[in-house]
Design a protein around this motif. Structure first.
Motif, short mmCIF file in Angstrom:
data_model
loop_
_atom_site.label_atom_id
_atom_site.label_comp_id
_atom_site.label_asym_id
_atom_site.label_seq_id
_atom_site.Cartn_x
_atom_site.Cartn_y
_atom_site.Cartn_z
N VAL A 103 0.84 -1.21 0.00
CA VAL A 103 0.00 0.00 0.00
C VAL A 103 0.87 1.24 0.00
N ARG A 111 -2.79 -0.06 -5.31
CA ARG A 111 -3.00 0.30 -3.90
C ARG A 111 -4.40 -0.13 -3.45
N LEU A 115 -5.11 -2.77 -0.50
CA LEU A 115 -5.94 -2.39 0.64
C LEU A 115 -7.00 -3.44 0.93
N LEU B 141 -10.85 3.94 3.91
CA LEU B 141 -10.30 3.26 2.73
C LEU B 141 -10.26 4.21 1.53
N CYS B 144 -7.44 6.56 2.05
CA CYS B 144 -6.18 5.85 1.87
C CYS B 144 -5.80 5.83 0.40
N ALA B 147 -4.41 9.32 -0.60
CA ALA B 147 -3.23 9.87 0.06
C ALA B 147 -2.05 9.95 -0.89
N GLU B 148 -1.40 11.10 -0.89
CA GLU B 148 -0.21 11.25 -1.72
C GLU B 148 1.00 10.59 -1.05
N ALA B 153 -0.78 6.62 3.68
CA ALA B 153 -1.68 5.59 3.17
C ALA B 153 -1.58 4.33 4.03
N ARG B 154 -0.37 3.98 4.41
CA ARG B 154 -0.18 2.78 5.24
C ARG B 154 -0.82 2.95 6.61
N VAL B 155 -0.69 4.13 7.21
CA VAL B 155 -1.31 4.39 8.52
C VAL B 155 -2.84 4.27 8.41
N ALA B 157 -4.51 2.66 6.15
CA ALA B 157 -4.87 1.27 5.85
C ALA B 157 -4.90 0.43 7.12
#
Lengths: 143, 182
Positions: A103, A111, A115, B141, B144, B147-148, B153-155, B157
């Motif tokens: 991700v 992505r 997810l 989601l 996420c 997110a650039e 994005a990982r946080v 997710a």
């Protein structure tokens, strides 16, 4: 790490996960442990589909998908249902972390797919005796 | 939930702060975003990723209000919902560390909302919580994907995955693990 490198790393993990699921399923009696057997069967099918999709993503990126190893090490001592369930729990916990890493290094459709798969693995592991956590796949945030 | 030691709070802030390329002051002071050109004092324009963080923090406040409403309506649900409430408090804590300071008079990015009035019925109150959590997962989601920053994005997710786990646990009947049950 590039998105392609992350895809290849995730694919390599999926080859191992699929092999492991196969071994866990082979050691599970459908008659004696039907619930576990069904859960492992569902997990195997999900990871097989995941592997196939990752191969497509790598091919779409113009690269040759990393191949599976001839074999992977699965502890011979894992024979009892509770042990096999624990191994499946650990597998899905690790998969969640790997997918979250994908991700972080991907965008767009890749992505979005990563997810979906990460949420699936993090939820599926509950069926193997796992419990909800605050930061699945990102334990350093719990520090 | 006990307060985290300052060193741990800075460590987690640094993780998310790095995701937004914000300067994180190790002494634990408020984060001061650089003022954009042409903007006077008191004006804080957020980057797209900062807006995602603020929106997620607001959604977490709303989700926590629904949980509180459920426990007020059905006190017996407090035990069941405490793990979820604690998880969201931790989620909000990590996100709040990187929200830019607001100008005086503007709404807090981590508001404490009045809990909704829910029926004093366990099943109905729980269903309300689950609907709230499912909406939270969908919204997180989506953000996420937008997110650039890959780290942000990982946080997000992981936050969505945690919420999904807790929702599944609330929805599942109380049974033994599959291995033990056979």
């Amino acid at each position: 790490m590039s998105e392609l490198d992350a895809l290849q790393a995730t694919l390599a993990d999926e080859h191992a996960a699929l092999y492991t699921y196969g071994v866990l399923g082979a050691r599970t009696s459908q008659a004696a442990s039907p619930t576990l057997f069904d859960a492992l069967t569902t997990g195997y099918r999900r990871h097989r589909a995941r592997r196939d999709q990752l191969r497509l993503y790598v091919l779409d990126a113009g690269a040759e998908p990393v191949a599976a190893e001839v074999a992977y090490v699965v502890d011979d001592a894992l024979q009892q249902p509770a042990q096999l369930e624990r191994a499946a729990l650990d597998l899905e916990t690790a998969s969640t972390g790997t997918l979250l890493a994908l991700v972080a290094t991907s965008s767009g459709a890749v992505r979005g797919w990563a997810l979906t798969e990460a949420v699936w693995s993090s939820t599926w592991l509950l069926g193997y005796g796992g419990t909800p956590t605050t930061w699945p796949g990102a334990p350093e945030l719990d520090a | 939930m006990p307060a985290l030691p300052e060193s741990r709070r800075v460590s987690r802030r640094a993780t998310v702060g790095a995701a937004l390329a914000l300067p994180v002051v190790a002494a634990g002071c408020d984060i001061d975003p650089p003022r954009r050109r042409g903007e006077g004092p008191g004006v804080v324009r957020l980057t797209p990723d900062e807006e995602l963080v603020v929106a997620t923090a607001a959604d977490l406040a709303l989700a926590r209000a629904v949980i509180e409403g459920a426990t007020l309506a059905v006190p017996a649900l407090a035990v069941t919902l405490t793990p979820l409430s604690q998880a969201h408090a931790a989620h909000a804590d990590v996100l709040s560390g990187v929200v830019p300071p607001r100008p005086p008079g503007t709404a807090s990015p981590d508001p404490v909302l009045d809990p909704p009035r829910l029926p004093a019925d366990r099943d109905r109150a729980l269903r309300r919580v689950l609907r709230s959590e499912q909406q939270l997962v969908r919204d997180v989601l989506r953000r996420c994907g937008q997110a650039e920053s890959g780290d942000l994005a990982r946080v997000l997710a992981s936050l969505a995955a945690s919420t999904s786990q807790h929702s599944a646990a609330l929805s599942a009947p109380a049974t033994a693990a599959v291995g033990g049950a056979g």
